[in-house]
Design a protein around this motif. Structure first.
Motif, PDB file in Angstrom:
ATOM      1  N   ILE A  19       0.835  -1.201   0.000  1.00 52.42           N
ATOM      2  CA  ILE A  19       0.000   0.000   0.000  1.00 52.42           C
ATOM      3  C   ILE A  19       0.869   1.250   0.000  1.00 52.42           C
ATOM      4  O   ILE A  19       0.587   2.216  -0.704  1.00 52.42           O
ATOM      5  N   GLY A  20       1.950   1.223   0.778  1.00 48.52           N
ATOM      6  CA  GLY A  20       2.870   2.356   0.804  1.00 48.52           C
ATOM      7  C   GLY A  20       3.510   2.613  -0.546  1.00 48.52           C
ATOM      8  O   GLY A  20       3.591   3.764  -1.000  1.00 48.52           O
ATOM      9  N   LEU A  27       1.409   9.274  -6.076  1.00 45.64           N
ATOM     10  CA  LEU A  27       1.874  10.655  -5.898  1.00 45.64           C
ATOM     11  C   LEU A  27       2.885  11.051  -6.963  1.00 45.64           C
ATOM     12  O   LEU A  27       2.847  12.169  -7.478  1.00 45.64           O
ATOM     13  N   TRP A  28       3.791  10.152  -7.292  1.00 48.01           N
ATOM     14  CA  TRP A  28       4.803  10.465  -8.308  1.00 48.01           C
ATOM     15  C   TRP A  28       4.187  10.576  -9.698  1.00 48.01           C
ATOM     16  O   TRP A  28       4.717  11.287 -10.552  1.00 48.01           O
ATOM     17  N   CYS A  29       3.100   9.883  -9.944  1.00 41.22           N
ATOM     18  CA  CYS A  29       2.480   9.921 -11.274  1.00 41.22           C
ATOM     19  C   CYS A  29       1.695  11.204 -11.525  1.00 41.22           C
ATOM     20  O   CYS A  29       1.215  11.419 -12.635  1.00 41.22           O
ATOM     21  N   ILE A  30       1.572  12.045 -10.535  1.00 41.20           N
ATOM     22  CA  ILE A  30       0.856  13.307 -10.721  1.00 41.20           C
ATOM     23  C   ILE A  30       1.590  14.205 -11.711  1.00 41.20           C
ATOM     24  O   ILE A  30       0.970  14.881 -12.523  1.00 41.20           O
ATOM     25  N   PRO A  36       7.712   8.199 -14.829  1.00 43.46           N
ATOM     26  CA  PRO A  36       8.503   6.959 -14.933  1.00 43.46           C
ATOM     27  C   PRO A  36       8.832   6.355 -13.565  1.00 43.46           C
ATOM     28  O   PRO A  36       8.843   5.127 -13.413  1.00 43.46           O
ATOM     29  N   PHE A  37       9.068   7.213 -12.573  1.00 46.41           N
ATOM     30  CA  PHE A  37       9.341   6.709 -11.229  1.00 46.41           C
ATOM     31  C   PHE A  37       8.090   6.071 -10.636  1.00 46.41           C
ATOM     32  O   PHE A  37       8.158   5.003 -10.020  1.00 46.41           O
ATOM     33  N   GLY A  38       6.954   6.710 -10.807  1.00 48.31           N
ATOM     34  CA  GLY A  38       5.702   6.165 -10.299  1.00 48.31           C
ATOM     35  C   GLY A  38       5.376   4.812 -10.903  1.00 48.31           C
ATOM     36  O   GLY A  38       4.899   3.913 -10.225  1.00 48.31           O
ATOM     37  N   LYS A  39       5.661   4.672 -12.177  1.00 51.39           N
ATOM     38  CA  LYS A  39       5.433   3.392 -12.863  1.00 51.39           C
ATOM     39  C   LYS A  39       6.277   2.277 -12.232  1.00 51.39           C
ATOM     40  O   LYS A  39       5.791   1.162 -12.032  1.00 51.39           O
ATOM     41  N   GLN A  40       7.509   2.601 -11.888  1.00 50.39           N
ATOM     42  CA  GLN A  40       8.383   1.613 -11.255  1.00 50.39           C
ATOM     43  C   GLN A  40       7.919   1.289  -9.837  1.00 50.39           C
ATOM     44  O   GLN A  40       8.043   0.154  -9.381  1.00 50.39           O
ATOM     45  N   PHE A  41       7.376   2.290  -9.139  1.00 56.10           N
ATOM     46  CA  PHE A  41       6.866   2.046  -7.795  1.00 56.10           C
ATOM     47  C   PHE A  41       5.708   1.061  -7.821  1.00 56.10           C
ATOM     48  O   PHE A  41       5.557   0.249  -6.910  1.00 56.10           O
ATOM     49  N   LYS A  46       3.789  -4.526  -6.648  1.00 60.04           N
ATOM     50  CA  LYS A  46       3.370  -5.867  -7.071  1.00 60.04           C
ATOM     51  C   LYS A  46       4.306  -6.924  -6.496  1.00 60.04           C
ATOM     52  O   LYS A  46       3.864  -7.975  -6.041  1.00 60.04           O
ATOM     53  N   LEU A  47       5.589  -6.630  -6.471  1.00 61.26           N
ATOM     54  CA  LEU A  47       6.564  -7.548  -5.898  1.00 61.26           C
ATOM     55  C   LEU A  47       6.447  -7.599  -4.384  1.00 61.26           C
ATOM     56  O   LEU A  47       6.645  -8.650  -3.777  1.00 61.26           O
ATOM     57  N   ALA A  48       6.102  -6.480  -3.750  1.00 55.53           N
ATOM     58  CA  ALA A  48       5.991  -6.427  -2.296  1.00 55.53           C
ATOM     59  C   ALA A  48       4.790  -7.202  -1.779  1.00 55.53           C
ATOM     60  O   ALA A  48       4.802  -7.668  -0.641  1.00 55.53           O
ATOM     61  N   ILE A  49       3.746  -7.342  -2.582  1.00 57.40           N
ATOM     62  CA  ILE A  49       2.550  -8.041  -2.119  1.00 57.40           C
ATOM     63  C   ILE A  49       2.746  -9.562  -2.140  1.00 57.40           C
ATOM     64  O   ILE A  49       2.198 -10.276  -1.312  1.00 57.40           O
TER      65      ILE A  49
END
Length: 60
Positions: A19-20, A27-30, A36-41, A46-49
Motif C-alpha cells: 500500500i505504501g 503521488l509520483w504519477c501526478i 517513470p518513477f511512479g510506474k516503477q513504484f 506488485k513484488l511487495a505483495i
C-alpha cells in the motif's frame, strides 16, 4: 510453499508495504517528470505483495 509464504508475508506486513509503494507511485504519477518513477513504484508494489515465487527479469 509459495502460497503459504505469501500468506504469511501479507499478514506480517507485506500488505502495508505494498500500500505504501502504491501510494508513493500514485503521488509520483501526478507530474510528467515523476511518471517513470511512479510506474516503477507500482512494479515494486506488485513484488511487495507476493515476493515468494516472483522473478525479477531485466528487459531490454
Amino acid at each position: 510453499m509459495k502460497f503459504i509464504g505469501n500468506v504469511i508475508w501479507i499478514i506480517c506486513g507485506g500488505l502495508l508495504s505494498a500500500i505504501g509503494w502504491w501510494l508513493a507511485g500514485a503521488l509520483w504519477c501526478i507530474t510528467i517528470i515523476g511518471f517513470p518513477f511512479g510506474k516503477q513504484f507500482f512494479k515494486i508494489a506488485k513484488l511487495a505483495i507476493a515476493p515468494f515465487g516472483a522473478r525479477v527479469v531485466k528487459v531490454g
